[in-house]
Design a protein around this motif. Structure first.
Motif, PDB file in Angstrom:
ATOM      1  N   GLU A  32       0.818  -1.211   0.000  1.00 15.40           N
ATOM      2  CA  GLU A  32       0.000   0.000   0.000  1.00 15.40           C
ATOM      3  C   GLU A  32       0.854   1.265   0.000  1.00 15.40           C
ATOM      4  OE1 GLU A  32      -4.101   1.200   2.236  1.00 15.40           O
ATOM      5  OE2 GLU A  32      -2.493   0.375   3.464  1.00 15.40           O
ATOM      6  N   CYS A  33       1.995   1.222   0.692  1.00 12.79           N
ATOM      7  CA  CYS A  33       2.894   2.381   0.750  1.00 12.79           C
ATOM      8  C   CYS A  33       3.878   2.413  -0.409  1.00 12.79           C
ATOM      9  CB  CYS A  33       3.662   2.377   2.066  1.00 12.79           C
ATOM     10  SG  CYS A  33       2.627   2.667   3.488  1.00 12.79           S
ATOM     11  N   ASP A  34       3.776   1.446  -1.300  1.00 13.81           N
ATOM     12  CA  ASP A  34       4.610   1.377  -2.494  1.00 13.81           C
ATOM     13  C   ASP A  34       6.064   1.009  -2.200  1.00 13.81           C
ATOM     14  OD1 ASP A  34       3.923   1.299  -5.085  1.00 13.81           O
ATOM     15  OD2 ASP A  34       4.386   3.392  -5.533  1.00 13.81           O
ATOM     16  N   TYR A  35       6.300   0.271  -1.119  1.00 16.55           N
ATOM     17  CA  TYR A  35       7.643  -0.240  -0.852  1.00 16.55           C
ATOM     18  C   TYR A  35       7.877  -1.558  -1.584  1.00 16.55           C
ATOM     19  CZ  TYR A  35       7.701   3.148   2.938  1.00 16.55           C
ATOM     20  OH  TYR A  35       7.634   4.302   3.674  1.00 16.55           O
ATOM     21  N   LEU A  36       6.817  -2.271  -1.919  1.00 15.84           N
ATOM     22  CA  LEU A  36       6.877  -3.511  -2.688  1.00 15.84           C
ATOM     23  C   LEU A  36       6.032  -3.353  -3.938  1.00 15.84           C
ATOM     24  CD1 LEU A  36       6.262  -6.354  -0.056  1.00 15.84           C
ATOM     25  CD2 LEU A  36       8.357  -5.934  -1.296  1.00 15.84           C
ATOM     26  N   ASN A  37       6.406  -4.073  -4.985  1.00 15.76           N
ATOM     27  CA  ASN A  37       5.509  -4.095  -6.131  1.00 15.76           C
ATOM     28  C   ASN A  37       4.508  -5.235  -5.937  1.00 15.76           C
ATOM     29  OD1 ASN A  37       6.760  -6.479  -6.931  1.00 15.76           O
ATOM     30  ND2 ASN A  37       8.071  -5.473  -8.426  1.00 15.76           N
ATOM     31  N   ALA A  38       3.458  -5.238  -6.735  1.00 17.09           N
ATOM     32  CA  ALA A  38       2.364  -6.189  -6.557  1.00 17.09           C
ATOM     33  C   ALA A  38       2.817  -7.628  -6.763  1.00 17.09           C
ATOM     34  CB  ALA A  38       1.229  -5.848  -7.521  1.00 17.09           C
ATOM     35  N   GLN A  39       3.718  -7.849  -7.711  1.00 16.14           N
ATOM     36  CA  GLN A  39       4.199  -9.212  -7.984  1.00 16.14           C
ATOM     37  C   GLN A  39       4.945  -9.781  -6.778  1.00 16.14           C
ATOM     38  OE1 GLN A  39       3.656 -10.905 -10.924  1.00 16.14           O
ATOM     39  NE2 GLN A  39       4.564 -12.699  -9.946  1.00 16.14           N
ATOM     40  N   PRO A  99      -1.501 -10.461  -8.567  1.00 12.63           N
ATOM     41  CA  PRO A  99      -0.916  -9.131  -8.742  1.00 12.63           C
ATOM     42  C   PRO A  99      -1.721  -8.198  -9.639  1.00 12.63           C
ATOM     43  CG  PRO A  99       0.624 -10.839  -9.458  1.00 12.63           C
ATOM     44  CD  PRO A  99      -0.612 -11.512  -8.994  1.00 12.63           C
ATOM     45  N   THR A 100      -2.477  -8.750 -10.597  1.00 14.38           N
ATOM     46  CA  THR A 100      -3.229  -7.876 -11.490  1.00 14.38           C
ATOM     47  C   THR A 100      -4.516  -7.359 -10.852  1.00 14.38           C
ATOM     48  OG1 THR A 100      -4.362  -9.783 -12.467  1.00 14.38           O
ATOM     49  CG2 THR A 100      -2.351  -9.007 -13.557  1.00 14.38           C
ATOM     50  N   GLU A 101      -5.004  -8.060  -9.808  1.00 16.70           N
ATOM     51  CA  GLU A 101      -6.271  -7.656  -9.201  1.00 16.70           C
ATOM     52  C   GLU A 101      -6.131  -7.052  -7.812  1.00 16.70           C
ATOM     53  OE1 GLU A 101      -9.009 -10.850  -9.143  1.00 16.70           O
ATOM     54  OE2 GLU A 101      -9.155 -10.978 -11.314  1.00 16.70           O
ATOM     55  N   ILE A 102      -4.980  -7.187  -7.187  1.00 11.94           N
ATOM     56  CA  ILE A 102      -4.873  -6.785  -5.785  1.00 11.94           C
ATOM     57  C   ILE A 102      -5.022  -5.277  -5.591  1.00 11.94           C
ATOM     58  CG2 ILE A 102      -2.353  -6.540  -5.655  1.00 11.94           C
ATOM     59  CD1 ILE A 102      -2.717  -8.106  -2.904  1.00 11.94           C
ATOM     60  N   LEU A 103      -4.646  -4.505  -6.580  1.00 12.24           N
ATOM     61  CA  LEU A 103      -4.761  -3.049  -6.462  1.00 12.24           C
ATOM     62  C   LEU A 103      -6.052  -2.507  -7.059  1.00 12.24           C
ATOM     63  CD1 LEU A 103      -1.080  -2.047  -7.232  1.00 12.24           C
ATOM     64  CD2 LEU A 103      -2.216  -2.122  -5.022  1.00 12.24           C
ATOM     65  N   HIS A 104      -6.897  -3.391  -7.616  1.00 12.27           N
ATOM     66  CA  HIS A 104      -8.155  -2.961  -8.235  1.00 12.27           C
ATOM     67  C   HIS A 104      -9.337  -3.471  -7.430  1.00 12.27           C
ATOM     68  CE1 HIS A 104      -5.925  -1.594 -11.689  1.00 12.27           C
ATOM     69  NE2 HIS A 104      -5.378  -2.785 -11.821  1.00 12.27           N
ATOM     70  N   ARG A 105     -10.450  -2.811  -7.552  1.00  8.75           N
ATOM     71  CA  ARG A 105     -11.733  -3.195  -6.960  1.00  8.75           C
ATOM     72  C   ARG A 105     -11.679  -3.400  -5.448  1.00  8.75           C
ATOM     73  NH1 ARG A 105     -13.293  -8.057 -10.782  1.00  8.75           N
ATOM     74  NH2 ARG A 105     -11.426  -8.754  -9.741  1.00  8.75           N
ATOM     75  N   GLY A 106     -10.827  -2.722  -4.760  1.00  8.21           N
ATOM     76  CA  GLY A 106     -10.786  -2.803  -3.307  1.00  8.21           C
ATOM     77  C   GLY A 106     -10.240  -4.105  -2.751  1.00  8.21           C
ATOM     78  N   GLN A 107      -9.521  -4.861  -3.565  1.00 10.93           N
ATOM     79  CA  GLN A 107      -8.985  -6.144  -3.106  1.00 10.93           C
ATOM     80  C   GLN A 107      -7.973  -5.973  -1.977  1.00 10.93           C
ATOM     81  OE1 GLN A 107      -9.723  -9.349  -4.091  1.00 10.93           O
ATOM     82  NE2 GLN A 107     -11.440  -8.424  -5.142  1.00 10.93           N
ATOM     83  N   HIS A 111      -8.368  -7.799   1.609  1.00 10.15           N
ATOM     84  CA  HIS A 111      -7.357  -8.700   2.169  1.00 10.15           C
ATOM     85  C   HIS A 111      -6.826  -8.182   3.499  1.00 10.15           C
ATOM     86  CE1 HIS A 111      -7.382 -11.372  -1.200  1.00 10.15           C
ATOM     87  NE2 HIS A 111      -6.951 -10.466  -2.058  1.00 10.15           N
ATOM     88  N   MET A 112      -6.649  -6.879   3.592  1.00 13.86           N
ATOM     89  CA  MET A 112      -6.185  -6.289   4.851  1.00 13.86           C
ATOM     90  C   MET A 112      -7.218  -6.536   5.950  1.00 13.86           C
ATOM     91  SD  MET A 112      -3.623  -4.565   6.174  1.00 13.86           S
ATOM     92  CE  MET A 112      -2.805  -3.470   5.054  1.00 13.86           C
ATOM     93  N   ARG A 113      -8.498  -6.338   5.641  1.00 12.26           N
ATOM     94  CA  ARG A 113      -9.564  -6.591   6.612  1.00 12.26           C
ATOM     95  C   ARG A 113      -9.572  -8.056   7.052  1.00 12.26           C
ATOM     96  NH1 ARG A 113     -14.735  -6.893   3.815  1.00 12.26           N
ATOM     97  NH2 ARG A 113     -14.018  -9.022   3.688  1.00 12.26           N
TER      98      ARG A 113
END
Length: 154
Positions: A32-39, A99-107, A111-113
């Motif tokens: 979320e803080c952009d320290y890691l990429n989604a992959q 990785p393609t869906e984790i940043l879209h549609r509130g995923q 997952h955090m919840r």
């Protein structure tokens, strides 16, 4: 004696699952803080999905072998939910965390919840197991012991 071992084992497994949930929350917050990429994030999290399923089902089986039906009954919904999440992964995704869906549609928030709920669940069950392990160790009254042989009675 067996119930002491089952509670100790369950407490250790739950402690490791608790550690895993904290690790997962940190990994998602790094994404979320952009320290890691989604992959990278999804590879790290997908690696721990199967061990989490195995650990949760082993806890249920351990309570079933001890004939502790209440604890098994309490843990079955958590085990079923973990398996359900794994089984309902859409076709074409790389795993539970894609990785393609984790940043879209509130995923990411979903997952955090889920990880926060899992953390709360494992924290509560950890202290339940600790309490029942202590009860199993102290079964009977430890203060009522026989008099030592070397002490003379008047």
């Amino acid at each position: 004696m067996w119930d002491i071992l089952v509670y100790t084992f369950s407490m250790l497994m739950t402690g490791s699952l608790l550690f895993l949930m904290v690790y997962s929350i940190i990994t998602l917050s790094d994404l979320e803080c952009d320290y890691l990429n989604a992959q990278e994030c999804c590879n790290k999290l997908n690696f721990w999905v199967r061990p989490k399923i195995v650990a949760q089902t082993i806890i249920v089986v351990a309570f079933l072998t001890d004939y502790n039906w209440w604890m098994a009954f309490i843990n079955i919904p958590a085990a079923v939910w973990v398996v359900y999440e794994f089984v309902t992964v859409p076709r074409g995704n790389t795993g539970l965390f894609d990785p393609t869906e984790i940043l879209h549609r509130g995923q990411l928030k979903k997952h955090m919840r889920n990880f926060v709920i899992y953390t709360g669940w494992y924290l509560i069950t950890f202290f339940f197991y600790l309490y029942f392990m202590i009860l199993a160790v102290l079964k009977g009254n430890p203060l009522e012991t026989e008099d030592p042989i070397h002490v003379n009675k008047f």
